[in-house]
Design an enzyme around this catalytic site. Structure first.
Site, PDB file in Angstrom:
ATOM      1  N   ILE A 126       1.095  -1.329  -0.247  1.00 28.33           N
ATOM      2  CA  ILE A 126       0.260   0.017  -0.048  1.00 28.33           C
ATOM      3  C   ILE A 126       0.623   1.277  -0.271  1.00 28.33           C
ATOM      4  O   ILE A 126       1.944   1.624   0.887  1.00 28.33           O
ATOM      5  CB  ILE A 126      -1.028   0.251   1.357  1.00 28.33           C
ATOM      6  CG1 ILE A 126      -1.456  -1.570   1.239  1.00 28.33           C
ATOM      7  CG2 ILE A 126      -1.654   0.717   1.076  1.00 28.33           C
ATOM      8  CD1 ILE A 126      -1.909  -1.121   2.301  1.00 28.33           C
ATOM      9  N   CYS A 127       0.276   2.141  -0.887  1.00 30.04           N
ATOM     10  CA  CYS A 127       0.758   3.295  -0.584  1.00 30.04           C
ATOM     11  C   CYS A 127       0.678   4.475  -1.548  1.00 30.04           C
ATOM     12  O   CYS A 127      -0.987   3.958  -1.554  1.00 30.04           O
ATOM     13  CB  CYS A 127       2.391   3.108  -2.275  1.00 30.04           C
ATOM     14  SG  CYS A 127       2.394   2.948  -4.138  1.00 30.04           S
ATOM     15  N   GLY A 128       0.589   5.848  -1.597  1.00 34.14           N
ATOM     16  CA  GLY A 128      -0.547   6.929  -2.274  1.00 34.14           C
ATOM     17  C   GLY A 128      -1.373   5.878  -3.598  1.00 34.14           C
ATOM     18  O   GLY A 128      -2.427   6.866  -3.090  1.00 34.14           O
TER      19      GLY A 128
END
Length: 152
Positions: free
Chosen positions: A66-68
């Site tokens: 999970i990132c931006g």
């Protein structure tokens, strides 16, 4: 399933916490490879690479990154030979990522979707298994190209 590896960068801590709680509630153990706020920001390529390597080495069956946006994590994870990561922002894509492409890693964007939709996407992905069938030759072709470039 042994455990699920999870990794998040500093754009996705709250999202990660909600997903870890959700997975623990399902009785799934989680190995967290996320960067640590106390140690400062860790760039997402390091997190994604660590999770992808844990999948390649058989330490974990599946991984969640999970990132931006989920884009960068997907790009990095797919650089690890033998690992297939799919960016998914809906349940249909998550199901197909697993059933058709045998994706061991799913990537999500904390700035694109919320944790509640994230949980539904992860559920669809966890409940799906690789079907092979008509997709098997395509996955084999992906593996073929990967091998070709490994020799470069």
């Amino acid at each position: 399933m042994k455990t699920i590896a999870i990794g998040a960068d500093d754009a996705a801590y709250a999202f990660r916490d909600a997903i870890v709680a959700y997975l623990n509630g399902l009785g799934i153990n989680v190995a967290d490879y996320s960067s640590d706020k106390r140690q400062g920001s860790m760039v997402y390529p390091d997190v994604a690479h660590a999770v992808a390597m844990s999948i390649k080495q058989g330490e974990h069956d599946r991984g969640i990154l999970i990132c931006g946006t989920g884009i960068g994590m997907s790009i990095v994870a797919n650089k690890v030979p033998g690992v297939r990561a799919a960016q998914c922002h809906d349940t249909f894509s998550a199901e197909r990522a697993r059933k058709s492409n045998n994706a061991q890693i799913i990537t999500l964007g904390a700035r694109v979707i919320g944790p509640e939709l994230g949980k539904k996407i992860i559920q669809a992905w966890l409940e799906s298994e690789y079907e092979g069938g008509g997709s098997a030759p395509k996955v084999e072709r992906i593996d073929y190209y990967e091998l070709q470039h490994a020799r470069d």
